[in-house]
Scaffold this motif. Structure first.
Motif, PDB file in Angstrom:
ATOM      1  N   UNK A 141      41.935  40.575  47.132  1.00  0.00           N
ATOM      2  CA  UNK A 141      42.620  41.620  47.896  1.00  0.00           C
ATOM      3  C   UNK A 141      43.434  40.989  49.015  1.00  0.00           C
ATOM      4  N   UNK A 142      44.670  41.446  49.169  1.00  0.00           N
ATOM      5  CA  UNK A 142      45.515  41.001  50.281  1.00  0.00           C
ATOM      6  C   UNK A 142      45.170  41.890  51.476  1.00  0.00           C
ATOM      7  N   UNK A 143      44.418  41.327  52.417  1.00  0.00           N
ATOM      8  CA  UNK A 143      43.908  42.122  53.537  1.00  0.00           C
ATOM      9  C   UNK A 143      44.986  42.492  54.546  1.00  0.00           C
ATOM     10  N   UNK A 144      46.246  42.047  54.292  1.00  0.00           N
ATOM     11  CA  UNK A 144      47.344  42.458  55.179  1.00  0.00           C
ATOM     12  C   UNK A 144      48.207  43.542  54.510  1.00  0.00           C
ATOM     13  N   UNK A 147      48.595  49.020  51.279  1.00  0.00           N
ATOM     14  CA  UNK A 147      48.642  49.754  50.005  1.00  0.00           C
ATOM     15  C   UNK A 147      47.435  49.468  49.118  1.00  0.00           C
ATOM     16  N   UNK A 148      46.838  48.291  49.286  1.00  0.00           N
ATOM     17  CA  UNK A 148      45.697  47.934  48.428  1.00  0.00           C
ATOM     18  C   UNK A 148      44.411  47.654  49.228  1.00  0.00           C
ATOM     19  N   UNK A 149      44.554  47.144  50.456  1.00  0.00           N
ATOM     20  CA  UNK A 149      43.374  46.691  51.201  1.00  0.00           C
ATOM     21  C   UNK A 149      42.375  47.811  51.477  1.00  0.00           C
ATOM     22  N   UNK A 150      42.858  49.045  51.544  1.00  0.00           N
ATOM     23  CA  UNK A 150      41.953  50.152  51.879  1.00  0.00           C
ATOM     24  C   UNK A 150      41.133  50.603  50.660  1.00  0.00           C
ATOM     25  N   UNK A 151      41.494  50.099  49.493  1.00  0.00           N
ATOM     26  CA  UNK A 151      40.922  50.659  48.257  1.00  0.00           C
ATOM     27  C   UNK A 151      39.689  49.945  47.717  1.00  0.00           C
ATOM     28  N   UNK A 152      39.650  48.617  47.833  1.00  0.00           N
ATOM     29  CA  UNK A 152      38.709  47.848  47.016  1.00  0.00           C
ATOM     30  C   UNK A 152      37.433  47.413  47.747  1.00  0.00           C
ATOM     31  N   UNK A 153      36.400  47.138  46.939  1.00  0.00           N
ATOM     32  CA  UNK A 153      35.123  46.673  47.483  1.00  0.00           C
ATOM     33  C   UNK A 153      34.396  45.823  46.453  1.00  0.00           C
ATOM     34  N   UNK A 190      44.870  32.757  41.118  1.00  0.00           N
ATOM     35  CA  UNK A 190      44.966  32.225  42.482  1.00  0.00           C
ATOM     36  C   UNK A 190      45.702  33.135  43.454  1.00  0.00           C
ATOM     37  N   UNK A 191      46.196  34.277  42.968  1.00  0.00           N
ATOM     38  CA  UNK A 191      46.970  35.174  43.841  1.00  0.00           C
ATOM     39  C   UNK A 191      46.211  36.483  44.087  1.00  0.00           C
ATOM     40  N   UNK A 192      46.825  37.359  44.878  1.00  0.00           N
ATOM     41  CA  UNK A 192      46.174  38.637  45.244  1.00  0.00           C
ATOM     42  C   UNK A 192      46.704  39.792  44.383  1.00  0.00           C
ATOM     43  N   UNK A 193      46.004  40.929  44.464  1.00  0.00           N
ATOM     44  CA  UNK A 193      46.370  42.103  43.660  1.00  0.00           C
ATOM     45  C   UNK A 193      47.697  42.684  44.137  1.00  0.00           C
ATOM     46  N   UNK A 194      48.560  43.027  43.143  1.00  0.00           N
ATOM     47  CA  UNK A 194      49.790  43.784  43.426  1.00  0.00           C
ATOM     48  C   UNK A 194      49.699  45.060  42.600  1.00  0.00           C
ATOM     49  N   UNK A 195      50.084  46.165  43.217  1.00  0.00           N
ATOM     50  CA  UNK A 195      49.871  47.441  42.520  1.00  0.00           C
ATOM     51  C   UNK A 195      50.959  48.448  42.833  1.00  0.00           C
ATOM     52  N   UNK A 196      51.391  49.184  41.808  1.00  0.00           N
ATOM     53  CA  UNK A 196      52.255  50.348  41.993  1.00  0.00           C
ATOM     54  C   UNK A 196      51.328  51.562  41.954  1.00  0.00           C
ATOM     55  N   UNK A 197      50.882  51.987  43.117  1.00  0.00           N
ATOM     56  CA  UNK A 197      49.833  53.004  43.224  1.00  0.00           C
ATOM     57  C   UNK A 197      50.197  54.326  42.581  1.00  0.00           C
ATOM     58  N   UNK A 198      51.436  54.785  42.831  1.00  0.00           N
ATOM     59  CA  UNK A 198      51.822  56.097  42.297  1.00  0.00           C
ATOM     60  C   UNK A 198      51.846  56.104  40.780  1.00  0.00           C
ATOM     61  N   UNK A 199      52.372  55.021  40.201  1.00  0.00           N
ATOM     62  CA  UNK A 199      52.468  54.923  38.740  1.00  0.00           C
ATOM     63  C   UNK A 199      51.065  54.893  38.123  1.00  0.00           C
ATOM     64  N   UNK A 200      50.188  54.085  38.751  1.00  0.00           N
ATOM     65  CA  UNK A 200      48.815  53.989  38.240  1.00  0.00           C
ATOM     66  C   UNK A 200      48.124  55.354  38.343  1.00  0.00           C
TER      67      UNK A 200
END
Ligand code: UT7
Length: 311
Positions: A141-144, A147-153, A190-200
Protein backbone atom coordinates in the motif's frame (compact mmCIF):
# COMPACT_ATOMS: atom_id res chain seq x y z
CA UNK A 1 -17.74 -37.17 -2.73
CA UNK A 2 -17.98 -33.73 -1.19
CA UNK A 3 -16.54 -31.60 1.59
CA UNK A 4 -17.47 -30.75 5.12
CA UNK A 5 -16.09 -27.95 7.26
CA UNK A 6 -14.40 -29.28 10.39
CA UNK A 7 -12.82 -26.18 11.90
CA UNK A 8 -12.06 -22.51 11.45
CA UNK A 9 -9.73 -19.83 12.75
CA UNK A 10 -8.61 -16.26 12.12
CA UNK A 11 -5.69 -13.99 12.95
CA UNK A 12 -5.28 -10.22 13.00
CA UNK A 13 -2.19 -8.17 13.83
CA UNK A 14 -2.28 -6.35 17.18
CA UNK A 15 -1.71 -2.87 15.78
CA UNK A 16 -4.91 -0.92 15.08
CA UNK A 17 -4.78 2.02 12.67
CA UNK A 18 -7.94 4.14 12.89
CA UNK A 19 -9.28 6.61 10.35
CA UNK A 20 -8.31 9.35 12.82
CA UNK A 21 -4.71 8.09 12.67
CA UNK A 22 -4.80 8.43 8.87
CA UNK A 23 -6.19 11.97 9.14
CA UNK A 24 -2.82 12.97 10.60
CA UNK A 25 -0.83 12.05 7.46
CA UNK A 26 -3.37 12.19 4.61
CA UNK A 27 -5.80 14.75 3.20
CA UNK A 28 -8.77 12.69 4.34
CA UNK A 29 -11.31 12.48 7.16
CA UNK A 30 -12.95 9.82 9.30
CA UNK A 31 -16.31 11.10 7.99
CA UNK A 32 -15.32 10.64 4.31
CA UNK A 33 -13.88 7.16 4.87
CA UNK A 34 -16.87 5.92 6.90
CA UNK A 35 -19.45 7.37 4.48
CA UNK A 36 -17.74 6.19 1.30
CA UNK A 37 -16.42 2.81 2.46
CA UNK A 38 -17.82 1.79 5.88
CA UNK A 39 -14.27 1.29 7.19
CA UNK A 40 -13.42 2.67 10.64
CA UNK A 41 -10.12 0.96 11.39
CA UNK A 42 -7.78 -1.71 10.07
CA UNK A 43 -5.05 -3.96 11.51
CA UNK A 44 -1.46 -3.60 10.30
CA UNK A 45 1.54 -5.83 10.94
CA UNK A 46 3.10 -9.31 10.95
CA UNK A 47 4.03 -11.24 7.82
CA UNK A 48 1.64 -13.16 5.59
CA UNK A 49 3.24 -16.40 6.81
CA UNK A 50 2.77 -15.46 10.48
CA UNK A 51 -0.90 -14.59 9.98
CA UNK A 52 -1.50 -17.76 7.95
CA UNK A 53 0.20 -19.88 10.63
CA UNK A 54 -1.83 -18.32 13.46
CA UNK A 55 -5.14 -18.70 11.60
CA UNK A 56 -4.25 -22.24 10.49
CA UNK A 57 -3.27 -23.29 14.01
CA UNK A 58 -6.62 -22.09 15.40
CA UNK A 59 -8.55 -23.89 12.64
CA UNK A 60 -6.70 -27.15 13.40
CA UNK A 61 -7.42 -26.76 17.12
CA UNK A 62 -11.11 -26.08 16.46
CA UNK A 63 -11.27 -29.11 14.15
CA UNK A 64 -9.42 -31.17 16.75
CA UNK A 65 -7.34 -32.94 14.12
CA UNK A 66 -3.66 -33.71 14.02
CA UNK A 67 -1.65 -31.41 11.73
CA UNK A 68 0.05 -34.42 10.16
CA UNK A 69 -3.34 -35.67 8.91
CA UNK A 70 -3.63 -32.69 6.53
CA UNK A 71 -2.94 -33.96 3.02
CA UNK A 72 -2.84 -30.59 1.28
CA UNK A 73 -2.51 -26.93 2.28
CA UNK A 74 -3.76 -24.20 -0.03
CA UNK A 75 -2.75 -20.65 0.88
CA UNK A 76 -4.66 -17.98 -1.02
CA UNK A 77 -2.59 -14.82 -1.00
CA UNK A 78 -1.73 -11.91 -3.22
CA UNK A 79 1.03 -10.76 -0.85
CA UNK A 80 3.41 -13.71 -0.40
CA UNK A 81 6.41 -13.10 1.84
CA UNK A 82 8.82 -14.06 -0.95
CA UNK A 83 8.55 -14.53 -4.70
CA UNK A 84 10.01 -18.02 -4.16
CA UNK A 85 9.39 -20.23 -2.25
CA UNK A 86 5.64 -20.20 -1.72
CA UNK A 87 4.61 -18.82 1.69
CA UNK A 88 2.73 -22.09 2.25
CA UNK A 89 6.16 -23.78 2.63
CA UNK A 90 6.69 -21.73 5.81
CA UNK A 91 3.17 -22.54 7.04
CA UNK A 92 3.67 -26.25 6.31
CA UNK A 93 6.88 -26.36 8.32
CA UNK A 94 5.67 -24.22 11.25
CA UNK A 95 2.48 -26.24 11.78
CA UNK A 96 4.10 -29.63 11.00
CA UNK A 97 1.45 -30.31 8.38
CA UNK A 98 1.34 -33.44 6.25
CA UNK A 99 1.09 -33.71 2.47
CA UNK A 100 1.75 -30.96 -0.06
CA UNK A 101 1.23 -27.22 -0.07
CA UNK A 102 0.92 -24.43 -2.60
CA UNK A 103 0.02 -20.75 -2.86
CA UNK A 104 -2.88 -19.55 -4.97
CA UNK A 105 -3.24 -16.00 -6.28
CA UNK A 106 -6.67 -14.96 -7.49
CA UNK A 107 -6.51 -11.64 -5.59
CA UNK A 108 -9.57 -10.94 -3.44
CA UNK A 109 -11.46 -13.90 -4.94
CA UNK A 110 -8.65 -16.19 -3.78
CA UNK A 111 -10.45 -17.82 -0.86
CA UNK A 112 -13.43 -18.80 -3.03
CA UNK A 113 -11.06 -20.09 -5.72
CA UNK A 114 -9.32 -22.08 -2.98
CA UNK A 115 -12.58 -23.50 -1.66
CA UNK A 116 -13.67 -24.67 -5.10
CA UNK A 117 -10.21 -26.16 -5.75
CA UNK A 118 -10.22 -27.91 -2.37
CA UNK A 119 -13.68 -29.34 -3.00
CA UNK A 120 -12.54 -30.79 -6.34
CA UNK A 121 -9.41 -32.31 -4.78
CA UNK A 122 -11.42 -33.86 -1.94
CA UNK A 123 -13.76 -35.32 -4.55
CA UNK A 124 -10.66 -36.67 -6.33
CA UNK A 125 -9.47 -38.50 -3.22
CA UNK A 126 -7.71 -36.13 -0.79
CA UNK A 127 -8.88 -36.72 2.80
CA UNK A 128 -8.20 -33.43 4.60
CA UNK A 129 -7.26 -29.98 3.33
CA UNK A 130 -6.25 -26.82 5.18
CA UNK A 131 -7.44 -23.76 3.25
CA UNK A 132 -6.06 -20.40 4.32
CA UNK A 133 -6.46 -16.83 3.08
CA UNK A 134 -3.80 -14.48 4.46
CA UNK A 135 -2.52 -11.07 3.44
CA UNK A 136 -0.25 -8.21 4.39
CA UNK A 137 -1.59 -5.64 1.98
CA UNK A 138 0.00 -2.92 4.11
CA UNK A 139 3.33 -3.88 2.49
CA UNK A 140 2.13 -2.99 -1.01
CA UNK A 141 0.00 0.00 0.00
CA UNK A 142 1.22 3.49 -0.86
CA UNK A 143 0.63 5.22 2.47
CA UNK A 144 0.81 8.65 0.79
CA UNK A 145 -2.05 7.87 -1.64
CA UNK A 146 -5.43 8.64 -0.07
CA UNK A 147 -7.23 6.80 -2.89
CA UNK A 148 -5.91 3.45 -1.66
CA UNK A 149 -4.31 3.93 1.78
CA UNK A 150 -7.66 4.21 3.55
CA UNK A 151 -8.90 0.89 2.18
CA UNK A 152 -6.50 -1.94 2.97
CA UNK A 153 -5.47 -3.99 6.00
CA UNK A 154 -3.74 -7.23 7.06
CA UNK A 155 -5.23 -10.48 8.35
CA UNK A 156 -5.80 -14.19 7.89
CA UNK A 157 -8.54 -16.82 8.05
CA UNK A 158 -8.56 -20.58 7.64
CA UNK A 159 -10.84 -23.62 7.31
CA UNK A 160 -10.11 -27.31 7.81
CA UNK A 161 -12.02 -29.27 5.18
CA UNK A 162 -12.64 -33.01 5.11
CA UNK A 163 -13.79 -35.45 2.44
CA UNK A 164 -17.28 -36.77 3.05
CA UNK A 165 -19.49 -39.25 1.20
CA UNK A 166 -22.37 -37.71 -0.71
CA UNK A 167 -22.98 -34.14 -1.81
CA UNK A 168 -21.16 -32.43 1.05
CA UNK A 169 -21.57 -28.79 2.06
CA UNK A 170 -20.54 -27.07 -1.19
CA UNK A 171 -23.70 -27.08 -3.30
CA UNK A 172 -22.66 -24.95 -6.29
CA UNK A 173 -20.01 -22.47 -7.37
CA UNK A 174 -18.97 -20.10 -10.11
CA UNK A 175 -15.50 -18.79 -10.94
CA UNK A 176 -14.54 -16.24 -13.57
CA UNK A 177 -11.94 -13.77 -14.76
CA UNK A 178 -11.85 -10.89 -17.23
CA UNK A 179 -8.20 -10.27 -18.04
CA UNK A 180 -9.03 -7.22 -20.16
CA UNK A 181 -9.76 -5.41 -16.85
CA UNK A 182 -6.43 -6.26 -15.24
CA UNK A 183 -5.04 -2.70 -15.44
CA UNK A 184 -7.74 -1.28 -13.13
CA UNK A 185 -6.12 -2.76 -10.02
CA UNK A 186 -2.48 -3.78 -10.09
CA UNK A 187 0.85 -3.80 -8.33
CA UNK A 188 4.09 -4.48 -10.20
CA UNK A 189 6.72 -6.62 -8.47
CA UNK A 190 8.34 -4.44 -5.81
CA UNK A 191 5.82 -1.63 -6.35
CA UNK A 192 2.64 -0.40 -4.63
CA UNK A 193 -1.04 -0.87 -5.51
CA UNK A 194 -2.53 1.36 -8.23
CA UNK A 195 -6.28 1.38 -8.60
CA UNK A 196 -9.09 2.97 -10.60
CA UNK A 197 -11.61 2.91 -7.76
CA UNK A 198 -14.70 3.98 -9.68
CA UNK A 199 -14.17 1.43 -12.44
CA UNK A 200 -13.57 -1.36 -9.94
CA UNK A 201 -16.66 -0.32 -7.97
CA UNK A 202 -18.96 -0.63 -11.01
CA UNK A 203 -17.47 -3.90 -12.19
CA UNK A 204 -17.42 -5.37 -8.67
CA UNK A 205 -21.16 -4.97 -8.17
CA UNK A 206 -21.90 -6.42 -11.61
CA UNK A 207 -19.52 -9.36 -11.15
CA UNK A 208 -20.75 -10.30 -7.67
CA UNK A 209 -24.39 -10.16 -8.75
CA UNK A 210 -23.90 -12.17 -11.96
CA UNK A 211 -21.70 -14.77 -10.29
CA UNK A 212 -24.06 -15.13 -7.31
CA UNK A 213 -27.06 -15.50 -9.60
CA UNK A 214 -25.25 -18.17 -11.62
CA UNK A 215 -24.39 -20.07 -8.43
CA UNK A 216 -27.92 -19.88 -7.04
CA UNK A 217 -29.30 -21.02 -10.40
CA UNK A 218 -26.96 -24.04 -10.49
CA UNK A 219 -28.10 -25.01 -6.99
CA UNK A 220 -31.78 -24.30 -7.82
CA UNK A 221 -31.97 -21.97 -4.84
CA UNK A 222 -33.87 -18.66 -4.70
CA UNK A 223 -32.12 -15.55 -3.37
CA UNK A 224 -34.57 -15.21 -0.46
CA UNK A 225 -33.57 -18.69 0.77
CA UNK A 226 -30.01 -17.49 1.46
CA UNK A 227 -29.58 -17.01 5.22
CA UNK A 228 -26.18 -15.33 5.12
CA UNK A 229 -24.13 -13.64 2.41
CA UNK A 230 -20.39 -13.53 3.04
CA UNK A 231 -19.13 -10.98 0.54
CA UNK A 232 -15.60 -9.79 -0.10
CA UNK A 233 -15.08 -6.93 2.34
CA UNK A 234 -14.02 -4.01 0.12
CA UNK A 235 -16.68 -1.35 0.54
CA UNK A 236 -20.03 -1.40 2.38
CA UNK A 237 -21.63 0.43 -0.57
CA UNK A 238 -20.54 -2.34 -2.97
CA UNK A 239 -21.97 -4.97 -0.59
CA UNK A 240 -25.29 -3.16 -0.14
CA UNK A 241 -25.66 -2.51 -3.89
CA UNK A 242 -25.00 -6.19 -4.65
CA UNK A 243 -27.48 -7.36 -1.96
CA UNK A 244 -30.15 -4.98 -3.30
CA UNK A 245 -29.74 -6.22 -6.86
CA UNK A 246 -29.79 -9.84 -5.73
CA UNK A 247 -32.93 -9.28 -3.65
CA UNK A 248 -31.21 -10.28 -0.42
CA UNK A 249 -31.80 -8.11 2.66
CA UNK A 250 -28.71 -6.04 3.51
CA UNK A 251 -28.75 -7.30 7.11
CA UNK A 252 -28.11 -10.82 5.84
CA UNK A 253 -24.57 -9.79 4.88
CA UNK A 254 -21.67 -10.66 7.20
CA UNK A 255 -19.61 -7.52 7.79
CA UNK A 256 -16.18 -7.07 9.36
CA UNK A 257 -14.73 -4.37 7.12
CA UNK A 258 -15.50 -1.65 9.66
CA UNK A 259 -12.80 -3.28 11.85
CA UNK A 260 -10.50 -4.87 9.26
CA UNK A 261 -10.63 -2.82 6.06
CA UNK A 262 -10.10 -4.78 2.84
CA UNK A 263 -7.89 -7.79 3.56
CA UNK A 264 -8.21 -9.37 0.08
CA UNK A 265 -8.05 -13.21 0.32
CA UNK A 266 -8.52 -13.04 4.09
CA UNK A 267 -11.71 -11.00 4.01
CA UNK A 268 -14.23 -13.79 3.29
CA UNK A 269 -12.93 -16.19 5.98
CA UNK A 270 -12.68 -13.31 8.48
CA UNK A 271 -16.33 -12.40 7.83
CA UNK A 272 -17.48 -16.04 7.82
CA UNK A 273 -15.78 -16.86 11.12
CA UNK A 274 -17.13 -13.66 12.70
CA UNK A 275 -20.66 -14.75 11.71
CA UNK A 276 -20.09 -18.27 13.09
CA UNK A 277 -18.74 -16.85 16.37
CA UNK A 278 -21.76 -14.55 16.66
CA UNK A 279 -24.10 -17.56 16.35
CA UNK A 280 -25.59 -16.34 13.08
CA UNK A 281 -25.63 -19.83 11.52
CA UNK A 282 -27.73 -22.91 12.31
CA UNK A 283 -27.71 -26.37 10.75
CA UNK A 284 -29.09 -26.36 7.23
CA UNK A 285 -28.67 -22.60 6.62
CA UNK A 286 -27.62 -21.60 3.12
CA UNK A 287 -24.51 -19.39 3.00
CA UNK A 288 -23.44 -17.56 -0.14
CA UNK A 289 -19.77 -16.60 -0.40
CA UNK A 290 -19.07 -14.08 -3.15
CA UNK A 291 -16.01 -12.07 -4.07
CA UNK A 292 -14.25 -10.07 -6.76
CA UNK A 293 -10.74 -8.78 -7.15
CA UNK A 294 -7.81 -7.83 -9.31
CA UNK A 295 -7.66 -9.67 -12.59
CA UNK A 296 -10.55 -9.00 -12.57
CA UNK A 297 -11.50 -12.24 -10.90
CA UNK A 298 -14.78 -13.21 -9.31
CA UNK A 299 -16.03 -16.26 -7.51
CA UNK A 300 -19.11 -17.46 -5.64
CA UNK A 301 -19.87 -20.57 -3.64
CA UNK A 302 -23.07 -21.75 -1.99
CA UNK A 303 -22.61 -23.73 1.23
CA UNK A 304 -25.12 -25.55 3.39
CA UNK A 305 -23.99 -24.86 6.96
CA UNK A 306 -23.55 -27.84 9.28
CA UNK A 307 -22.18 -27.70 12.80
CA UNK A 308 -19.19 -30.09 12.77
CA UNK A 309 -20.29 -31.75 16.02
CA UNK A 310 -23.72 -32.62 14.69
CA UNK A 311 -22.37 -34.87 11.93
O1 UT7 B 1 -10.61 -5.64 -3.48
C1 UT7 B 1 -10.91 -4.72 -4.48
C2 UT7 B 1 -10.28 -3.44 -4.11
N1 UT7 B 1 -10.84 -2.23 -4.54
C3 UT7 B 1 -12.11 -1.80 -4.43
O2 UT7 B 1 -13.01 -2.51 -4.09
C4 UT7 B 1 -12.31 -0.36 -4.74
C5 UT7 B 1 -13.70 -0.07 -5.25
N2 UT7 B 1 -13.94 1.37 -5.23
C6 UT7 B 1 -14.28 2.02 -4.12
O3 UT7 B 1 -14.44 1.44 -3.08
C7 UT7 B 1 -14.53 3.51 -4.25
O4 UT7 B 1 -14.49 3.88 -5.61
C8 UT7 B 1 -13.50 4.35 -3.43
C9 UT7 B 1 -13.76 4.18 -1.94
C10 UT7 B 1 -12.09 3.96 -3.79
C11 UT7 B 1 -13.71 5.83 -3.76
O5 UT7 B 1 -15.04 6.21 -3.46
P1 UT7 B 1 -15.90 7.00 -4.54
O6 UT7 B 1 -17.19 7.30 -3.91
O7 UT7 B 1 -15.91 6.19 -5.81
O8 UT7 B 1 -15.07 8.33 -4.70
P2 UT7 B 1 -14.44 8.94 -6.02
O9 UT7 B 1 -13.26 8.16 -6.48
O10 UT7 B 1 -15.54 9.20 -7.00
O11 UT7 B 1 -13.91 10.33 -5.47
C12 UT7 B 1 -14.82 11.34 -4.98
C13 UT7 B 1 -13.97 12.46 -4.37
C14 UT7 B 1 -12.81 12.88 -5.28
O12 UT7 B 1 -12.66 14.28 -5.14
P3 UT7 B 1 -13.27 15.27 -6.25
O13 UT7 B 1 -12.58 14.88 -7.53
O14 UT7 B 1 -14.73 15.03 -6.24
O15 UT7 B 1 -12.84 16.62 -5.72
C15 UT7 B 1 -11.61 12.21 -4.67
O16 UT7 B 1 -10.41 12.88 -4.92
O17 UT7 B 1 -13.37 12.00 -3.16
C16 UT7 B 1 -11.96 12.25 -3.19
N3 UT7 B 1 -11.28 11.25 -2.39
C17 UT7 B 1 -11.09 11.38 -1.06
N4 UT7 B 1 -11.42 12.36 -0.22
C18 UT7 B 1 -11.09 12.18 1.07
C19 UT7 B 1 -10.77 10.06 -2.80
N5 UT7 B 1 -10.24 9.42 -1.74
C20 UT7 B 1 -10.42 10.23 -0.67
C21 UT7 B 1 -10.10 10.11 0.70
N6 UT7 B 1 -10.45 11.11 1.54
N7 UT7 B 1 -9.47 9.03 1.20
Amino acid sequence: MGMRILGWGTALPDKIVTNHDLEKTLDTSDKWIVERTGIRERRIGDSTGELAIAAGRRALQRANVDASSIELTILATTTPDQTVPATSAHVHEALALGGGAFDLNAACSGFVYGLVTANALLDAGAKRILLIGAETLSRITDWSDRNTAVLFGDGGGALVLERVAGEGQLLASDLGIDGTARSFLQSDIGAKIKMDGREIFKRAVRAMVKSSEQTLKSAKVRANEVKLVVPHQANIRIIHAACDRLGIAQDRAAIVLDRTGNTSSASIPLALVDAIDKGRLADGDLVLLTGFGAGMTWGSALIRWQEPTSK
